[in-house]
Design a protein around this motif. Sequence first.
Motif, PDB file in Angstrom:
ATOM      1  N   THR A  39       0.727  -1.177   0.051  1.00  0.00           N
ATOM      2  CA  THR A  39      -0.143   0.057  -0.038  1.00  0.00           C
ATOM      3  C   THR A  39       0.760   1.366   0.051  1.00  0.00           C
ATOM      4  N   THR A  40       0.471   2.353  -0.343  1.00  0.00           N
ATOM      5  CA  THR A  40       0.915   3.403  -0.193  1.00  0.00           C
ATOM      6  C   THR A  40       0.121   4.639   0.429  1.00  0.00           C
ATOM      7  N   ILE A  41       0.601   5.853   0.753  1.00  0.00           N
ATOM      8  CA  ILE A  41       0.071   6.835   1.518  1.00  0.00           C
ATOM      9  C   ILE A  41      -1.183   7.197   0.774  1.00  0.00           C
ATOM     10  N   GLU A  42      -1.064   7.472  -0.522  1.00  0.00           N
ATOM     11  CA  GLU A  42      -2.468   7.877  -1.204  1.00  0.00           C
ATOM     12  C   GLU A  42      -2.092   6.931  -2.378  1.00  0.00           C
ATOM     13  N   SER A  43      -3.571   6.235  -2.483  1.00  0.00           N
ATOM     14  CA  SER A  43      -3.504   5.048  -3.654  1.00  0.00           C
ATOM     15  C   SER A  43      -3.278   5.664  -4.984  1.00  0.00           C
ATOM     16  N   GLY A  44      -2.491   4.650  -5.732  1.00  0.00           N
ATOM     17  CA  GLY A  44      -2.402   5.111  -6.881  1.00  0.00           C
ATOM     18  C   GLY A  44      -0.750   6.026  -6.876  1.00  0.00           C
ATOM     19  N   LYS A  45      -0.439   6.536  -6.041  1.00  0.00           N
ATOM     20  CA  LYS A  45       0.836   7.257  -6.052  1.00  0.00           C
ATOM     21  C   LYS A  45       1.966   6.963  -5.032  1.00  0.00           C
ATOM     22  N   LEU A  46       3.080   7.383  -5.392  1.00  0.00           N
ATOM     23  CA  LEU A  46       4.321   7.119  -4.593  1.00  0.00           C
ATOM     24  C   LEU A  46       4.912   8.403  -4.537  1.00  0.00           C
ATOM     25  N   ILE A  47       4.598   8.761  -3.001  1.00  0.00           N
ATOM     26  CA  ILE A  47       5.382  10.272  -2.665  1.00  0.00           C
ATOM     27  C   ILE A  47       6.754   9.967  -2.003  1.00  0.00           C
ATOM     28  N   MET A  48       7.419  10.897  -2.982  1.00  0.00           N
ATOM     29  CA  MET A  48       9.016  10.828  -2.709  1.00  0.00           C
ATOM     30  C   MET A  48       9.345  12.316  -2.347  1.00  0.00           C
ATOM     31  N   ALA A  49      10.068  12.035  -1.050  1.00  0.00           N
ATOM     32  CA  ALA A  49      10.634  13.135  -0.578  1.00  0.00           C
ATOM     33  C   ALA A  49      12.013  13.362  -0.956  1.00  0.00           C
ATOM     34  N   THR A  50      12.561  14.481  -1.307  1.00  0.00           N
ATOM     35  CA  THR A  50      14.047  14.761  -1.814  1.00  0.00           C
ATOM     36  C   THR A  50      14.314  16.108  -1.429  1.00  0.00           C
ATOM     37  N   GLU A  87       8.446  15.715  -3.407  1.00  0.00           N
ATOM     38  CA  GLU A  87       8.280  16.981  -2.713  1.00  0.00           C
ATOM     39  C   GLU A  87       9.547  17.454  -2.359  1.00  0.00           C
ATOM     40  N   ASP A  88       9.899  18.522  -2.549  1.00  0.00           N
ATOM     41  CA  ASP A  88      11.256  18.882  -2.219  1.00  0.00           C
ATOM     42  C   ASP A  88      11.321  19.694  -1.027  1.00  0.00           C
ATOM     43  N   VAL A  89      11.996  18.951   0.089  1.00  0.00           N
ATOM     44  CA  VAL A  89      11.624  19.508   1.616  1.00  0.00           C
ATOM     45  C   VAL A  89      13.524  19.502   2.073  1.00  0.00           C
ATOM     46  N   SER A  93      14.738  16.472   7.199  1.00  0.00           N
ATOM     47  CA  SER A  93      13.494  16.216   7.573  1.00  0.00           C
ATOM     48  C   SER A  93      13.072  15.095   6.761  1.00  0.00           C
ATOM     49  N   ILE A  94      13.787  14.597   6.208  1.00  0.00           N
ATOM     50  CA  ILE A  94      13.154  13.355   5.257  1.00  0.00           C
ATOM     51  C   ILE A  94      13.174  12.203   5.914  1.00  0.00           C
ATOM     52  N   ILE A  95      13.951  11.676   6.667  1.00  0.00           N
ATOM     53  CA  ILE A  95      13.907  10.326   7.562  1.00  0.00           C
ATOM     54  C   ILE A  95      12.844  10.560   8.569  1.00  0.00           C
ATOM     55  N   ALA A  96      12.545  11.689   9.217  1.00  0.00           N
ATOM     56  CA  ALA A  96      11.246  11.792  10.177  1.00  0.00           C
ATOM     57  C   ALA A  96      10.055  11.725   9.578  1.00  0.00           C
ATOM     58  N   GLY A  97      10.020  12.350   8.022  1.00  0.00           N
ATOM     59  CA  GLY A  97       8.654  12.171   7.193  1.00  0.00           C
ATOM     60  C   GLY A  97       8.494  11.034   6.820  1.00  0.00           C
ATOM     61  N   VAL A  98       9.375  10.147   6.473  1.00  0.00           N
ATOM     62  CA  VAL A  98       9.138   8.803   6.212  1.00  0.00           C
ATOM     63  C   VAL A  98       8.722   8.147   7.021  1.00  0.00           C
ATOM     64  N   GLN A  99       9.223   8.170   8.516  1.00  0.00           N
ATOM     65  CA  GLN A  99       9.064   7.391   9.678  1.00  0.00           C
ATOM     66  C   GLN A  99       7.707   7.698   9.952  1.00  0.00           C
ATOM     67  N   SER A 100       7.162   9.116   9.828  1.00  0.00           N
ATOM     68  CA  SER A 100       5.814   9.398  10.409  1.00  0.00           C
ATOM     69  C   SER A 100       4.875   9.169   9.532  1.00  0.00           C
ATOM     70  N   ASP A 104       6.101   8.354   1.130  1.00  0.00           N
ATOM     71  CA  ASP A 104       6.268   6.778   1.008  1.00  0.00           C
ATOM     72  C   ASP A 104       7.921   6.508   0.966  1.00  0.00           C
ATOM     73  N   ILE A 105       8.600   7.408   0.046  1.00  0.00           N
ATOM     74  CA  ILE A 105      10.168   7.027   0.375  1.00  0.00           C
ATOM     75  C   ILE A 105      10.930   8.438   0.288  1.00  0.00           C
ATOM     76  N   GLY A 106      12.165   8.103   0.789  1.00  0.00           N
ATOM     77  CA  GLY A 106      12.945   9.352   0.718  1.00  0.00           C
ATOM     78  C   GLY A 106      14.177   8.785  -0.064  1.00  0.00           C
ATOM     79  N   CYS A 107      14.152   9.739  -1.335  1.00  0.00           N
ATOM     80  CA  CYS A 107      15.109   9.392  -2.245  1.00  0.00           C
ATOM     81  C   CYS A 107      16.027  10.585  -2.665  1.00  0.00           C
ATOM     82  N   ALA A 108      17.141  10.642  -2.002  1.00  0.00           N
ATOM     83  CA  ALA A 108      18.017  11.905  -2.089  1.00  0.00           C
ATOM     84  C   ALA A 108      19.335  11.799  -1.869  1.00  0.00           C
TER      85      ALA A 108
END
Length: 265
Positions: A39-50, A87-89, A93-100, A104-108
């Motif tokens: 499953t992902t946070i929003e169905s059909g999407k893969l939310i990547m923080a970088t 999402e450009d952040v 803050s990436i690890i905490a955002g993935v953890q919480s 969906d992924i941190g790719c950076a």
Amino acid sequence: MKTLKRIVAGILSTALLLGMTSCATTKQTEAPADAAAFTTIESGKLIMATNAFFPPYEFYEGEKIVGIDVEIASAVAEKLGLELVIEDVEFDSIIAGVQSGKYDIGCAGMTVTEDRLKSVNFSTPYATGIQSIIVAEDSEIKDIDALLGGDYKVGVQSGTTGDIYMTDDIGEDRIERFSKGNDAVLALTSGKIAAVVIDNEPAKAFVAANAGLKILDTPYTVEDYAMAINKDNVALKDAINQALKELTDDGTIAAIVNKYIPAEG
Ligand code: ARG
């Protein structure tokens, strides 16, 4: 000494991983990624923080974020039938955002470390990074020992391995933290700090873009880059690893890397 141990550990882990990969290749029976299982946070999407100031892994081309991580993550998302949302952040803050459960992924260009593994899972590594030292062309700092031994101020990107390891080696007082690697490099060009410790590929890009700088020959550490994934979402990690494996086997990942980092020589 610590530095040498880190380099050896990095080389060993890379060798182990390469060994494991080749072993897996001979044994594998080509199971397709099980799309129903994750499953992902929003169905059909893969939310990547970088954090998109890290060329050639992620950087802006006009309004658009491009780079190795973006292309690898898009190829993975496509295999999983998902739309990639970037999402450009702030990097730290990436690890905490993935953890919480925000991303969906941190790719950076994110390095796998023991400490981060306490908070998140990592995919199979897809690249190697080296912490490099940038100094002014005419700097008296000739190697890592001179840097560590002096009382020079060192610039780092906040929360990166360059920050964590340098702080460990030389102490808080000599560290200047910046939210973007490029800001650390600007402080170096204006003489506010004596060196910047940052990953080798962005280091090369920053040195190419700013006159009067060079990278020291002695690397500081050798590291593996991987995607950070929430610890509870093991099914997503498995699906991503399967996709990464297929993309490695069919040469897609090598082609993406070569596009941004043409093989030298
Ligand atoms: N490899 C380093 C780390 O994981 C630095 C990564 C910085 N990445 C970025 N997109 N700004 O700590």
